[in-house]
Design a protein around this motif. Sequence first.
Motif: not given
Length: 522
Positions: A209, A213, A247-248, A250-252, A254-255
């Motif tokens: 992930g 990202a 998902a974690a 990938l998302a971290l 980006l946030l």
Amino acid sequence: MLAEPPPPAALPAPAGPEPGPPATPRVTTPVTDRPGPAAVPRPRARADRPANPAAAYWRRLLPALALLALVTRLPSFRHPLWSPDEGYLAVQARMLAAGGVLYDTVVDRKPPLLPWLYEATFALLGDSTLSGVRALAVLAHLVTAALLAATARHRWGDRAGRTAGVLYLLVSVGLNPEDTQAATFEVFILPFTAAAMWCAGKARWGAAGLAVAGALLTKQTGGAVLLPVLWLLGRTPRAPLSLARLAAGLALPLLATALLTTPSGLLFWTVTGSGSYATPTGSELHVLLRALANTALLGLGCAALLPPLLHLARRTAPRGDGDLWLWLASSAVAVLTGFHFFGHYFLQLLPPLVLLATEGLHLLPRDRLPPTLTAAACTCVVFLLWGVLAPRPELAHAQRLADAVRARTAPTDRVLVWGIHPETYWFADRAPASRYLTAGLLTNYSGGRDGPRVGEAYAVAGTWAVLGAELRDRPPALIVDDSRGKPFAPDRLPTLRRFLAHRYEPLPDTVDGAVIYVRTDP
């Protein structure tokens, strides 16, 4: 008490001659076929079987790949700039270092990772050369080759690993040198995409992930690698937990990136504000010709891969390479996205093509490998010679124009170059008078669009109002019209035409057709 027993009687001596003086005893060591435990030697590792085969494998392979990566990138150090994208990034980095805010006073349609990388490199090595960034591009290619080698070795063995690493570096120059030797977005996508597939193959979903990202934050189309990663994830027994880790990861990032910039600005400039850019309407023939030309160049650069690829495609036996074919298909969709078909877009196809060709060679007889590597090396030499010998007329024009700007302005002056070559600002060492570094954002000419959809009406929403405010508040000391007959010329743009007519006048001399305007109210 019981009486002690009497001592035993002495035995009689044997009959025979009377003994002489006692002889010195002779100590003999018994001869045995086996040594005792203390004499057993410690086992030694055989010279042809190292204690750590994996470490020995990489100690031999990585230096060879590093040397090949440097050789295939030598032309990149020949010119100060290879493409307008490099010029755009260099100017962005200077603006950020001077206090600019990304997606506010410094804007682009791309994610922020590469502008930040340019800024960091300039902070360490100075902003007058791109040598540091070019060295990082060499490293990016080396990391990509090593990750592809690791993936192939895990699937098909040591020989396949060496084949994949070498083949990637040989075919990575098989396009226009402007597209392969420049330190631009696609080059830095590749190590992230290769890392995502390697991590997914090892079931390291959080790391996969993070790699996805990284690709997405380098360029939007880098996110295409998520599809084959999800394919591999779906084949794992604990898919829900693995999906949460992916998902974690990938998302971290980006946030975090959204918080470091402005979330609304990031969303607008990288996603929602580019609708008119991502359409071929008005320049269909132009786009089609470019697509055909770059596809032909890619076919020539990867000609050595075609036989093993065809052999693999014809094979009907069950295989476990569905993720590689999906990776190739998703990368092809990424190339299609936006309908511009620039040569550097095609770089994203190379990693899956190389792995699939490596699999094809693994299935073919061993004697097919040397001709394949020889053909790839010969093609590589042709493209390297092109990079060394080909002239760069647009680069020479930008340098001459920068000399003219520098001669007519002070170091603290701000200037506006109305064109598609932002490198002029960098060569002239002058600050731009606007956050919009090319006419493309204000006219939709980006990508060489030459049809009817060029003009103020097709600009990114709100840009002309911002440009007008910038020019009124701090009029540039000098404006350069570098349109040279293209459809974004000022006489076709009412707002810019009026501004020039009221406050500027052209100089009689031009620079290769570029007109220089100076202020009438200094």
